[in-house]
Every structure is written in structure tokens, then in C-alpha cells.
Design an enzyme around this catalytic site. Structure first.
Site, PDB file in Angstrom:
ATOM      1  N   ASP A 156       0.830  -1.211   0.000  1.00  0.00           N
ATOM      2  CA  ASP A 156       0.000   0.000   0.000  1.00  0.00           C
ATOM      3  C   ASP A 156       0.865   1.262   0.000  1.00  0.00           C
ATOM      4  O   ASP A 156       2.010   1.249   0.463  1.00  0.00           O
ATOM      5  CB  ASP A 156      -0.928  -0.013   1.228  1.00  0.00           C
ATOM      6  CG  ASP A 156      -2.066   0.983   1.063  1.00  0.00           C
ATOM      7  OD1 ASP A 156      -2.380   1.359  -0.089  1.00  0.00           O
ATOM      8  OD2 ASP A 156      -2.636   1.389   2.086  1.00  0.00           O
ATOM      9  N   HIS A 198       2.041   3.322  -9.062  1.00  0.00           N
ATOM     10  CA  HIS A 198       1.863   1.883  -9.300  1.00  0.00           C
ATOM     11  C   HIS A 198       3.051   1.320 -10.081  1.00  0.00           C
ATOM     12  O   HIS A 198       3.517   0.222  -9.812  1.00  0.00           O
ATOM     13  CB  HIS A 198       0.550   1.625 -10.046  1.00  0.00           C
ATOM     14  CG  HIS A 198      -0.657   2.077  -9.265  1.00  0.00           C
ATOM     15  ND1 HIS A 198      -0.811   1.799  -7.933  1.00  0.00           N
ATOM     16  CD2 HIS A 198      -1.750   2.811  -9.618  1.00  0.00           C
ATOM     17  CE1 HIS A 198      -1.948   2.337  -7.487  1.00  0.00           C
ATOM     18  NE2 HIS A 198      -2.538   2.957  -8.501  1.00  0.00           N
ATOM     19  N   LEU A 226      10.507 -20.340  -4.783  1.00  0.00           N
ATOM     20  CA  LEU A 226       9.552 -19.443  -4.126  1.00  0.00           C
ATOM     21  C   LEU A 226       8.227 -19.519  -4.870  1.00  0.00           C
ATOM     22  O   LEU A 226       8.199 -19.409  -6.099  1.00  0.00           O
ATOM     23  CB  LEU A 226      10.088 -18.004  -4.198  1.00  0.00           C
ATOM     24  CG  LEU A 226       9.129 -16.914  -3.704  1.00  0.00           C
ATOM     25  CD1 LEU A 226       9.005 -16.965  -2.184  1.00  0.00           C
ATOM     26  CD2 LEU A 226       9.613 -15.534  -4.143  1.00  0.00           C
TER      27      LEU A 226
HETATM   28  C1  IPE Z   1      -5.542  -2.657  -0.354  1.00  0.00           C
HETATM   29  O1  IPE Z   1      -5.200  -1.343  -0.423  1.00  0.00           O
HETATM   30  C2  IPE Z   1      -5.455  -3.264  -1.689  1.00  0.00           C
HETATM   31  C3  IPE Z   1      -4.129  -3.361  -2.274  1.00  0.00           C
HETATM   32  C4  IPE Z   1      -2.997  -3.026  -1.721  1.00  0.00           C
HETATM   33  C5  IPE Z   1      -4.108  -3.947  -3.576  1.00  0.00           C
HETATM   34  P1  IPE Z   1      -6.275  -0.201  -0.548  1.00  0.00           P
HETATM   35  O2  IPE Z   1      -5.491   1.058  -0.566  1.00  0.00           O
HETATM   36  O3  IPE Z   1      -7.179  -0.445  -1.657  1.00  0.00           O
HETATM   37  O4  IPE Z   1      -7.087  -0.373   0.798  1.00  0.00           O
HETATM   38  P2  IPE Z   1      -7.903   0.686   1.626  1.00  0.00           P
HETATM   39  O5  IPE Z   1      -8.862   1.334   0.691  1.00  0.00           O
HETATM   40  O6  IPE Z   1      -6.908   1.665   2.150  1.00  0.00           O
HETATM   41  O7  IPE Z   1      -8.561  -0.116   2.685  1.00  0.00           O
HETATM   42  C1  IPE Z   2      -1.795   0.263  -3.287  1.00  0.00           C
HETATM   43  O1  IPE Z   2      -1.542   1.607  -3.325  1.00  0.00           O
HETATM   44  C2  IPE Z   2      -1.966  -0.317  -4.656  1.00  0.00           C
HETATM   45  C3  IPE Z   2      -3.363  -0.603  -4.995  1.00  0.00           C
HETATM   46  C4  IPE Z   2      -4.368  -0.455  -4.203  1.00  0.00           C
HETATM   47  C5  IPE Z   2      -3.585  -1.099  -6.295  1.00  0.00           C
HETATM   48  P1  IPE Z   2      -2.709   2.674  -3.296  1.00  0.00           P
HETATM   49  O2  IPE Z   2      -3.071   3.013  -4.679  1.00  0.00           O
HETATM   50  O3  IPE Z   2      -3.813   2.201  -2.432  1.00  0.00           O
HETATM   51  O4  IPE Z   2      -1.950   3.848  -2.618  1.00  0.00           O
HETATM   52  P2  IPE Z   2      -2.549   4.864  -1.581  1.00  0.00           P
HETATM   53  O5  IPE Z   2      -3.019   4.056  -0.406  1.00  0.00           O
HETATM   54  O6  IPE Z   2      -3.661   5.575  -2.251  1.00  0.00           O
HETATM   55  O7  IPE Z   2      -1.401   5.735  -1.256  1.00  0.00           O
HETATM   56 MG    MG Z   3      -4.190   2.424  -0.436  1.00  0.00          MG
END
Ligand code: IPE
Ligand code: IPE
Ligand code: MG
Length: 626
Positions: free
Chosen positions: A395, A412, A504
Site C-alpha cells: 500500500d 503503481h 519461491l
Molecule cells: C488494499 O489497499 C489493496 C491493495 C494493496 C491492492 P487499498 O489502498 O485499496 O485499501 P484501503 O482502501 O486503504 O482499505
Molecule cells: C496500493 O496503493 C496499490 C493498490 C491499491 C492497487 P494505493 O493506490 O492504495 O496507494 P494509496 O493508499 O492511495 O497511497
Molecule cells: Mg491504499
């Protein structure tokens, strides 16, 4: 090694479409030959293991006959290996130092054979084949083998705690390999967490029965493998035993120990909720151990001269119904027989070609992961402190980009590099299972531009095939019907091409949701109940786990989330029920491999009790490793 697998022979019957690669063969009743293959040396090696088991330990042999034919060769190989090492340690024609050196040489030989993918010694040849075929963690046996090596110097136990630590250190790793074997065959022997103590007690009972049975042979060599604490309750018993005298003290001691053994091997709740196949094996083992303890008790003074054997009628009373029960239990259970996989670092030249040419297992030479530019090296993490399965919520990509004035999709893309780093670090440190959250069932709520950019980044990643030459098996987990068809196909292709790799296992969760997973498992269970395959009143946790969409995904030991959010966001709720949680503040794109290593070290310092009240000082990272 030219090993014929059931997949080779049955792939044509499973009707796989080009977009859906065949899973490992699912068979009902494949016999031992299906897995020992056509290689004459290998077949001879397995035959030898079978003969040794039957001759040296008919009771274990009868137990192994209760498992499906396809799993028996692996059981014979494991049994014969354990026995071979015991024999080396017990050979009284040699001095203690010589015996220790021989056991050590056997262990070194096993390491070399594993690296070579085949053994020079026939028992090791079968064991190595078993390990490679079923992806068994033979590293987990090292501790057990070292216990046998160190036994050559003689053992004295002050109390039951010391005795238990020794017995479990030797026995548990072998039992765990058998559990792994069932796991790989698609019949996970899920032990309920509240039954772990019972399981270890059961193994104590197994060990105690063994020691009482072999009392005469051990005493002849001057060994008395019982704790002082137990001996002292019967003054004079130790001297009498060592002097070969049957006395009241010795009779009292054996009566007490047989009663204790009976209590330990009788753990009626142990198999509750377990698949009836392995449950029958364990229940039968308990029945046979009880018959053996009856024989010990009935032996009287002859116990000091010869190993007592249970009466054939008593054995038959346990075995005959067990054979019927196990035949019934396995009849409805399809097994997954894995294709043979190459040894680490060397591809199998004869990998079966079962799909279109572009999805054949990769035959390029595997290479180690690239080193980190700074030259940092992984920490040495003891095997019992190493999580088997790490799951990561990657995240913070969006915020990382926003802080730099970049569009979210730049975050990303930067996150992809962090994943490569983490995979390289996982390979370097020897982690077996890594699962990463790439896109959740909730992430469709984001605007279509971001979703499109995310999915496009995944496509490009799959095209680039960044793990192409690494020992990484790629798997996908998620909802099956919503991702674009081309992305699904690319995922399936990489899954298939890497399916024989065993370093892995990297599971990438795309359009994954934990509640979706649980809902689908429930639907699968309901279908099985409607078809009369399962009784709703007897559904246990193991049944549920078997009906999950990816039943071979192990429980998560360590769950790590980056990006300064302290929540689980619908990630792996079933598997993480007892995971250690670890949160870090930095955004995912900033992750380097040393962050993974730090997480592993932190995990090793945790005290996992799994609900038990473990005594202070006991290593707790993996309590089941004893
Ligand atoms: C969880 O992260 C999903 C991924 C890392 C793919 P999100 O950023 O979507 O989760 P929330 O919205 O903070 O719970
Ligand atoms: C996690 O990073 C990746 C996905 C959810 C695909 P985010 O896109 O949720 O990044 P933040 O949480 O908004 O910074
Ligand atoms: Mg996020």
C-alpha cells in the site's frame, strides 16, 4: 530423471482448453507405480524402501497401506530414510565417534544429493525424488537427523521436559513431512489449533511406546532413555534395569509408564474435523500403539530380554475395520499428484509438454536473483524462526506519487520495482511462499483511468516476464470472472510455464477479496453437500479449507502492510486468522529487499502461542517445530 507422472498420461483426458492450463493430475486411485515411474534405478530404490519398511516395521507398513497407493512410495522413502539413519547411529560394531561421523556423512550426502537432484545411495535416491516431486521441505529434517547423530554420545534426561524436547525434536519433523505430503496431494491434514498440544502429546506417546518396546535392546547397549524424574519415583528401578533385574520397582515403573503412554496416545479429539483418510491413519496408529502397550504390560520379566509383540488378533481387531474405513474414505477423494519438478537451479529436460508450445515449462537455465547494488546480504534466519508464508499488502503507491506531484499511476509503476526487489530478497533469504495484494475486489471503485493504468502495468509486467530465469512459481488468486480475458490468459500462461518451479511460490492477488473467497468456498461446500459428498453435520475446518478456491495456499505466518494504514482491507481473512501482523510507515514504492528481511527478523522475535500457554523461554516463532 525420466519420471513418468500421472499428469503425463492423463493430461489428454482432462480436456484442458488453451486458456486454462491443466492443474496437476487429479486422480482417484493411482497406484504406487504411477509415481515411482519407469526409471529402473528409481523403481528399484522405492522397492527397496518398501521391502525395508515391511521387514523392519510391519506395523508401520500396515499403516502406510491405509493411504492411497500414489502416496505410499513417499511414505516408504521417508520411513526407510529415518530407519537408515537410526541404524547408522545404533551400529554397536563402531565407536560412538565413528557412528556420529557416519550419520553426519549421511546428512552431508543428502545435501549433495538434493543439490544434484538424485541420490547415489538408493534410500536417499528415493527420498530426494520424493522431496522434489512433492515439494517437501527436507531442510526441516536436518534438526531431526542431528538429534540422531548426537544420540550416539548417549542421553540422560533430568526430567520429562528435557525428554519431550528430545523426542519431539526427532519425531515431529518426520511427521510434519507426512503432513506436507498430504497437503500437496490436496488433502490438508489441518490440525485444529486447540489440538496442537494433543498432537505433540500423541507423539510423546509414540516415542514412549517405542522406548518401552525396545527396552531390552537399549539396555543391552547401556542406554536407558527415560527421564530421571520418572525413574526416581521408583527407588532402585534404574539400577535394577541397568543390571537386567526384574524387580517390584521395575514392575511399578513399567506399569506407570504404560498407563502414561496409553493416556498420551489416546487423544480422541485430535482427528475431529480432519479428512477421514488421514483421520483413519492416526486413529489406527493410536489403536496399534495401544495394542503394543498392552503387549509391554503383559510381557512382565521378559520385557528385559526381548521386544514384546502384540497378539495378531489384537492387531487384526484394529486393522481390519481400519482398512474398510480408509477404503471408503479415499474412494470419494480426488488426489492431486504433482508433476515431477526439477531440482533447484537445474531445469528438467524431460518436462512433460502438455499444452501449446508457448506454455511449456520454461527450460531456460535458472539463475540466482541479482544482488542488491549496495552488496547487502540476507540475514541468517534459523529454520524454526522463518515464516513459511509471508503476505504483503503493498500500500501507499498513490500517496507516494502524489507527494512527488506525479499521477497516481506513476506510483503503481514504481511499486513494480519494489515487488521485484522483494522477490529477489525472498529468494536470497530462502522464503518459500510470498503472497502479494495487487488489486482488491474493492479497487474497481477507483476511477477507470487508474484501474486501466493498473491493469496495463500488470500486462506489461507479465510480458516482460521479470522472473523468467528465477526459481519462482507464479500463481494468481482472485475472482475468476471479471478481469479482462487477455490479462487472465497471460496470468494462466505464466502460472503454467512456471508450475514445476519450487524455490519461491509467488501468489499475486488480482481482483482478490477475502469475503469473495469465503463465499465461494461456502458455495463449493454447499454443492458438495447437495451432491451427497459431504455430511453438513460433520463439516470441519479442514473441509472448509479444502473447498477454498486455492486450497494449497498455506496459512499466513506473517502479514505485512506498508503505507501507514493499520487495516486488513479484505486480504486473506481465512489464512491470516493467526498471522503475526507487521505494519510499516513507508510507501510501497520505497521498499527495498532489506525491509523484507527486517520483517522476517521481527517475526523471529515474536512469541507465537497459537492459543496455548507456552512456558517462558520456549522458542515460539514456530511452536509446532518444538
Ligand atoms: C488494499 O489497499 C489493496 C491493495 C494493496 C491492492 P487499498 O489502498 O485499496 O485499501 P484501503 O482502501 O486503504 O482499505
Ligand atoms: C496500493 O496503493 C496499490 C493498490 C491499491 C492497487 P494505493 O493506490 O492504495 O496507494 P494509496 O493508499 O492511495 O497511497
Ligand atoms: Mg491504499
Amino acid at each position: 530423471m525420466n519420471v513418468h507422472t500421472t499428469e503425463d498420461s492423463s493430461s489428454g483426458h482432462h480436456g484442458t482448453s488453451p486458456t486454462e492450463p491443466p492443474r496437476p493430475a487429479v486422480v482417484g486411485r493411482a497406484g504406487p507405480r504411477a509415481v515411482t515411474g519407469e526409471d529402473p534405478a528409481l523403481r528399484a530404490a522405492y522397492r527397496l524402501c518398501r521391502r525395508l519398511t515391511r521387514r523392519e516395521d510391519p506395523v508401520q507398513y500396515a499403516l502406510i497401506q491405509l493411504v492411497p497407493g500414489a502416496l505410499r512410495p513417499a511414505c516408504w522413502a521417508l520411513w526407510a530414510a529415518a530407519n537408515a539413519v537410526d541404524d547408522l547411529a545404533d551400529d554397536r560394531g563402531a565407536t560412538a565417534d565413528e557412528r556420529a561421523a557416519r550419520v553426519e556423512a549421511w546428512i552431508t550426502g543428502l545435501d549433495q544429493d538434493l543439490a544434484a537432484g538424485a541420490g547415489t545411495d538408493p534410500v536417499r535416491h528415493a527420498l530426494v525424488d520424493t522431496a522434489l516431486r512433492w515439494d517437501l521441505d527436507l531442510g526441516g529434517l536436518r534438526g531431526a537427523l542431528e538429534v540422531v547423530r548426537d544420540d550416539t554420545a548417549g542421553r540422560v534426561f533430568a526430567d520429562w521436559a528435557a525428554w519431550r524436547a528430545w523426542g519431539r525434536g526427532n519425531l515431529l519433523p518426520w511427521f510434519e513431512r507426512v503432513r506436507e505430503l498430504f497437503d500437496r496431494a490436496g488433502v490438508p491434514v489441518a490440525l485444529r489449533l486447540d489440538h496442537l498440544d494433543g498432537y505433540e502429546r500423541f507423539l510423546d506417546g509414540f516415542r514412549l511406546t517405542d522406548i518401552l518396546t525396545d527396552l531390552a535392546a537399549d539396555l543391552a547397549q547401556g542406554d536407558l532413555l527415560l527421564p530421571r524424574e520418572a525413574l526416581e519415583r521408583f527407588p532402585g528401578a534404574e539400577e535394577d534395569l541397568l543390571g537386567g533385574r526384574w524387580s517390584e520397582a521395575v514392575a511399578g515403573l513399567t506399569a506407570e509408564l504404560t498407563a502414561l503412554g496409553r493416556r498420551w496416545v489416546t487423544q480422541p479429539r485430535l482427528t475431529h474435523g480432519m479428512h477421514p483418510g488421514p483421520a483413519t491413519v492416526l486413529d489406527t496408529m493410536a489403536g496399534l500403539l495401544t495394542a503394543q502397550l498392552d503387549a509391554v504390560e503383559a510381557a512382565g520379566p521378559t520385557l528385559l530380554r526381548t521386544a514384546p509383540r502384540p497378539r495378531p488378533a489384537a492387531v487384526a481387531r484394529v486393522l481390519v475395520p481400519a482398512r474398510l474405513r480408509s477404503a471408503l474414505a479415499w474412494r470419494l477423494t480426488p488426489l492431486t499428484i504433482p508433476p515431477h519438478r526439477p531440482r533447484a537451479g537445474v531445469p528438467r529436460a524431460t518436462a512433460p509438454a502438455v499444452l501449446a508450445p508457448d506454455s511449456r515449462p520454461s527450460t531456460t537455465a535458472l539463475r540466482p536473483p541479482p544482488a542488491h547494488p549496495s552488496g547487502i546480504r540476507p540475514p541468517r534466519i534459523p529454520a524454526d524462526r522463518m515464516p513459511r508464508h509471508v503476505a504483503i499488502i503493498m500500500d501507499g503507491n498513490g500517496r507516494w506519487a502524489e507527494q512527488r506531484g506525479l499521477p497516481r499511476h506513476a506510483g503503481h509503476r514504481a511499486g513494480v520495482r519494489a515487488l521485484h526487489e522483494t522477490v529477489h530478497g525472498a529468494l536470497e533469504v530462502g522464503l518459500r511462499h510470498l503472497t502479494v495484494y495487487a488489486f482488491s475486489t474493492e479497487n474497481w471503485k477507483r476511477d477507470s483511468e487508474e484501474v486501466g493504468a493498473l491493469l496495463q502495468a500488470m500486462r506489461e509486467e507479465l510480458d516482460d516476464d521479470p522472473y523468467g530465469e528465477l526459481d519462482v512459481r507464479l500463481r494468481w488468486a482472485g475472482k475468476p470472472d471479471r478481469l479482462p480475458a487477455d490479462l487472465m490468459e497471460a496470468l494462466r500462461r505464466r502460472e503454467h510455464a512456471t508450475r514445476t518451479r519450487g524455490g519461491l511460490t509467488l501468489t499475486v492477488c488480482v481482483d482478490y477479496g477475502g469475503r469473495d473467497e469465503i463465499t465461494r468456498a461456502s458455495a463449493a461446500l454447499a454443492r458438495a453437500a447437495r451432491a451427497g459428498e459431504i455430511d453438513p453435520d460433520r463439516i470441519g475446518e479442514g473441509d472448509f479449507a479444502r473447498h477454498l478456491p486455492d486450497p494449497d495456499l498455506p496459512d499466513v505466518d506473517l502479514l505485512w502492510r506498508t503505507g501507514k494504514e493499520w487495516r486488513l482491507s479484505n486480504f486473506l481473512p481465512w489464512h491470516s486468522a493467526y498471522a503475526e501482523l507487521y505494519f510499516t510507515d513507508h510507501a510501497w514504492p520505497d521498499v527495498e529487499r532489506h525491509h523484507l528481511w527486517e520483517a522476517l527478523v521481527a517475526y523471529g522475535e515474536r512469541r507465537r502461542r497459537l492459543g496455548a500457554a507456552s512456558p517462558p523461554g520456549r522458542p515460539a516463532a514456530r511452536p509446532r517445530q518444538g
